[in-house]
Design an enzyme around this catalytic site. Sequence first.
Site, mmCIF file in Angstrom:
data_model
loop_
_atom_site.group_PDB
_atom_site.id
_atom_site.type_symbol
_atom_site.label_atom_id
_atom_site.label_comp_id
_atom_site.label_asym_id
_atom_site.label_seq_id
_atom_site.Cartn_x
_atom_site.Cartn_y
_atom_site.Cartn_z
ATOM 1 N N GLU A 183 0.835 -1.209 0.000
ATOM 2 C CA GLU A 183 0.000 0.000 0.000
ATOM 3 C C GLU A 183 0.870 1.260 0.000
ATOM 4 O O GLU A 183 1.037 1.924 1.013
ATOM 5 C CB GLU A 183 -0.958 -0.004 1.193
ATOM 6 C CG GLU A 183 -2.051 -1.051 1.064
ATOM 7 C CD GLU A 183 -3.165 -0.895 2.084
ATOM 8 O OE1 GLU A 183 -4.319 -1.222 1.764
ATOM 9 O OE2 GLU A 183 -2.877 -0.464 3.219
ATOM 10 N N GLU A 196 -6.002 -7.138 -1.504
ATOM 11 C CA GLU A 196 -6.566 -7.000 -0.158
ATOM 12 C C GLU A 196 -8.014 -6.554 -0.271
ATOM 13 O O GLU A 196 -8.325 -5.606 -0.998
ATOM 14 C CB GLU A 196 -5.804 -5.961 0.678
ATOM 15 C CG GLU A 196 -4.422 -6.365 1.113
ATOM 16 C CD GLU A 196 -3.828 -5.389 2.129
ATOM 17 O OE1 GLU A 196 -4.608 -4.703 2.834
ATOM 18 O OE2 GLU A 196 -2.592 -5.303 2.209
#
Length: 349
Positions: free
Chosen positions: A172, A281
Amino acid sequence: MKNPKFNVLLYALTCVLLAGCATKQTAIKSQNKSFAKGADVSWLPQMEASGYKFYNDNGVEEDCLKILKDHSMNTIRLRTWVNPSNDRASGHCSKDETVQMALRAKKAGMRVMIDFHYSDSWADPGKQKKPAAWEGHDFKQLLEDVYSYTFDVMSALKAAGVEPEWVQVGNETPGGMIYPEGSTANWPQLAQLINKGYDAIKAVSKNSKVILHVDQGNNNERFRNWFDHAKANGAKYDVIGLSYYPYWLEGNPDYTLSINDLGNNLLDMASRYGKEVMVVEVGGEDNKAQNIYDMLTAVQEKVRAVPDGKGLGVLYWEPEGARSWSKYGLSAWGDDGKPTKALKAFISK
């Protein structure tokens, strides 16, 4: 009397139809096998070590990976940290622990994804702290740190008989990684750090696909900005990884308000950059199992809709990480030690 020519034509037509059906069935089976459905289960060893017990849908104690496989999951994702602490929730995930867990996943017949955070603990949009051992290193040394560390972990995996199908360089990273040197405020340096990770992965496992991962998968502007800069600065990668958590969006909106944006972004990323895409995710509130079941069904549909097979799969983040153990509210496990209905979405798709 029947026309012999008619019989020959009828026979030929039947053969063609049967062959077509067989080909279609083979294609469907191939697609189902290749589509990744899975989970990040990096907490699992610590949960087991603490005595947590996992139960299948029938209430029978069973290995967690078997329970996930019985829910049609075929992929395991593992985060790895450089020099982690022994904190049960924010530590572990060392090289040795990662190798051990990856080998366990492989022996269970699962595909493997490795997620390099390049930190000693959590790296995400809010923090990208460099490992303590790398503090004070100049940029040239940081490049070597990234390469040698990545090469070392990948080599250990290969020596154990595991060559991951996918490997993430960073976790991320909308603002970059390994702050401050790898911030998006200095894209030329960030791209060099990414490429050192990429090169080390390919040097050990040339067939592993390298993923670059950004959050807010429904936010097309965010993704275009990031990957336009990645392209302009020569960052190397194979797959665009997305996170999708409606819960963390402003106002905590229901997934129905952003799911089409996710689908459109997936299509745009694959088309604009010519890359495969993957939701690496996803997650939702554990006490809203039906809603999350519906969301997971919709997410899989959006990924599968990407043309030319470029939609690779969907992975739930820590579904086994029950709130009673982790204090994390977005798992897919109940207080009874069993998976919630949400995970059945992977069976139905």
